[in-house]
Design a protein around this motif. Sequence first.
Motif, PDB file in Angstrom:
ATOM      1  N   UNK A 196       1.416  58.594 -99.379  1.00  0.00           N
ATOM      2  CA  UNK A 196       1.823  57.441 -98.561  1.00  0.00           C
ATOM      3  C   UNK A 196       1.814  56.199 -99.450  1.00  0.00           C
ATOM      4  N   UNK A 197       2.594  55.230 -99.090  1.00  0.00           N
ATOM      5  CA  UNK A 197       2.672  53.990 -99.874  1.00  0.00           C
ATOM      6  C   UNK A 197       1.580  53.043 -99.393  1.00  0.00           C
ATOM      7  N   UNK A 198       0.520  52.858-100.188  1.00  0.00           N
ATOM      8  CA  UNK A 198      -0.526  51.920 -99.786  1.00  0.00           C
ATOM      9  C   UNK A 198      -1.889  52.580 -99.660  1.00  0.00           C
ATOM     10  N   UNK A 199      -2.818  51.852 -98.998  1.00  0.00           N
ATOM     11  CA  UNK A 199      -4.217  52.287 -99.006  1.00  0.00           C
ATOM     12  C   UNK A 199      -4.590  53.069 -97.737  1.00  0.00           C
ATOM     13  N   UNK A 200      -5.117  54.261 -97.926  1.00  0.00           N
ATOM     14  CA  UNK A 200      -5.672  55.046 -96.818  1.00  0.00           C
ATOM     15  C   UNK A 200      -7.180  54.832 -96.831  1.00  0.00           C
ATOM     16  N   UNK A 201      -7.736  54.533 -95.649  1.00  0.00           N
ATOM     17  CA  UNK A 201      -9.174  54.269 -95.557  1.00  0.00           C
ATOM     18  C   UNK A 201      -9.766  55.201 -94.500  1.00  0.00           C
ATOM     19  N   UNK A 202     -10.819  55.940 -94.861  1.00  0.00           N
ATOM     20  CA  UNK A 202     -11.509  56.800 -93.903  1.00  0.00           C
ATOM     21  C   UNK A 202     -12.957  56.331 -93.827  1.00  0.00           C
ATOM     22  N   UNK A 203     -13.432  56.120 -92.596  1.00  0.00           N
ATOM     23  CA  UNK A 203     -14.825  55.679 -92.412  1.00  0.00           C
ATOM     24  C   UNK A 203     -15.584  56.797 -91.703  1.00  0.00           C
ATOM     25  N   UNK A 225     -15.828  54.685-102.889  1.00  0.00           N
ATOM     26  CA  UNK A 225     -16.737  55.024-101.788  1.00  0.00           C
ATOM     27  C   UNK A 225     -17.773  53.918-101.687  1.00  0.00           C
ATOM     28  N   UNK A 226     -17.929  53.404-100.461  1.00  0.00           N
ATOM     29  CA  UNK A 226     -18.832  52.265-100.274  1.00  0.00           C
ATOM     30  C   UNK A 226     -19.569  52.455 -98.945  1.00  0.00           C
ATOM     31  N   UNK A 227     -20.892  52.243 -98.955  1.00  0.00           N
ATOM     32  CA  UNK A 227     -21.630  52.326 -97.697  1.00  0.00           C
ATOM     33  C   UNK A 227     -21.631  50.951 -97.052  1.00  0.00           C
ATOM     34  N   UNK A 228     -21.068  50.865 -95.851  1.00  0.00           N
ATOM     35  CA  UNK A 228     -20.994  49.590 -95.140  1.00  0.00           C
ATOM     36  C   UNK A 228     -21.714  49.745 -93.795  1.00  0.00           C
ATOM     37  N   UNK A 229     -21.756  48.642 -93.038  1.00  0.00           N
ATOM     38  CA  UNK A 229     -22.397  48.685 -91.705  1.00  0.00           C
ATOM     39  C   UNK A 229     -21.719  49.672 -90.780  1.00  0.00           C
ATOM     40  N   UNK A 230     -20.394  49.838 -90.969  1.00  0.00           N
ATOM     41  CA  UNK A 230     -19.632  50.733 -90.068  1.00  0.00           C
ATOM     42  C   UNK A 230     -19.775  52.201 -90.482  1.00  0.00           C
ATOM     43  N   UNK A 231     -20.336  52.443 -91.664  1.00  0.00           N
ATOM     44  CA  UNK A 231     -20.457  53.818 -92.139  1.00  0.00           C
ATOM     45  C   UNK A 231     -19.950  53.924 -93.560  1.00  0.00           C
ATOM     46  N   UNK A 232     -19.850  55.151 -94.066  1.00  0.00           N
ATOM     47  CA  UNK A 232     -19.370  55.340 -95.429  1.00  0.00           C
ATOM     48  C   UNK A 232     -17.847  55.174 -95.449  1.00  0.00           C
ATOM     49  N   UNK A 233     -17.359  54.306 -96.329  1.00  0.00           N
ATOM     50  CA  UNK A 233     -15.939  53.958 -96.343  1.00  0.00           C
ATOM     51  C   UNK A 233     -15.289  54.488 -97.625  1.00  0.00           C
ATOM     52  N   UNK A 234     -14.266  55.316 -97.435  1.00  0.00           N
ATOM     53  CA  UNK A 234     -13.609  55.980 -98.568  1.00  0.00           C
ATOM     54  C   UNK A 234     -12.175  55.474 -98.636  1.00  0.00           C
TER      55      UNK A 234
END
Length: 457
Positions: A196-203, A225-234
Amino acid sequence: MSEPAPTPSARTPIAHQASPAAAPLRGAVRVPGDKSISHRAIMMGALAEGTTTIEGLLEGADVMATIRAMRQLGATVTQGDGPGMWRVVGWGRQGPQEPADVLDMGNAGTGARLLAGLLAPWPLTAFLTGDGSLRKRPMKRVTAPLGRMGVGFATRAGDRLPMAIQGTVKGRPITYRLPVASAQVKSALMLAGLNCQGETVVIEPSPTRDHTENMLRHFGVPVSVEDTERGRTIRLTGPATLRAVHINVPGDPSSAAFPLVAALLVPGSDVRIENVGLNPLRTGLLTTLREMGADLQLEDVRDGAGEAMGTLHARHSALKAVDVPAERAPSMIDEYPILAMACAMAAGTSRLRGLEELRVKESDRLAATLALLQGNGVKAWVEGDDLFIEGSGGDPVPGGGVVATHMDHRLAMSAVVMGLASQKGLEVDDLSFVDTSFPGFLQLLGQLQQTPVGGKP
Ligand code: S3P
């Protein structure tokens, strides 16, 4: 095994008498390659530019179905010299070809769900099916988010297979918070995001196995991969090109769990299982067994191309009951049936919490594990999504039941282990599905019982 079976869904049942252990289990063994990593290695090899070489691949029926599908889509997948050695010539930037026939994923939920994501961003129509177990499993968890990307699906009632996928190169990348902790859904979205063209983000609400993240990086695709308040963000950005690599697949910790628990339960046992994957997102069972007082050591721990691996050393142990928190489920989701066998011989009543996802595995594993316990003289019950098991305090469980395995390999292997640790043995209706993840399982248990006591483990 040089060729996958012509129809992955066709099988002849194998009834089995699971006897009490003839001798303590002793010796050093290896279990087949990791199923999760093997599916991903074949699929990413097919997506990549160039020739990927693989060692240690699981040559079980599930992965063979994935190999067959990748061939139908235009990758060249061939067996190398020796067990577990394979080569995949990928289609690379050219993309997969439209398959001329239905893609039959056999028993494999991972195969089917990852494949839906892999096909989603390409301009083709494909039809997916599976065996009687896979055709009962919910696909909405992948069709809903992939649909938001612009991919078309037609499924049977209840979002079940067989289904048609109409892929698109104009797929819109999405940001998606997983409603259930599922590595399969996360991985499907990441594979779709690659074209896909652009950023895919899975939380993720709670972290699940990260083999897709690790392997994509290994193939040269940046994944953050980043741990945020909403959960692990990939996050990953497409379009991305994978470059062929060499992959060393460790032994499957979910397969190692069976001889491991057998060693803990059968008096006098002392077993080493070498070369096992020890990814921290897969080791919930080891944590739990240690809490139960298991004599369990990790030896020779090392890094095997981005995935930790090492030797598990287990000796017969007096186990005590355990209370497993629901948050631990993603790190041991496939291990509850075999953990239940350990709980059946522990001192006290165990509580395994938050098992709703077990209802949609290869079988309804919560109901089937309960029936396996109750049918063999173990007091057990379910309250809500929690399983309670009254342990025998170290005595062999009665046994004597006839176990219905419902096309579920892990149920079948758990029953065999319970038979080893029982007074009367038990009957298993069908062992044929063991081949989906653990070819050679019975032979390995036989081998461990032939090493003389006092012999070098
Ligand atoms: C797997 C993820 C898990 C697990 C399955 C393998 C994977 O399923 O049960 O055996 O390889 O991603 P869920 O994603 O449904 O939890």
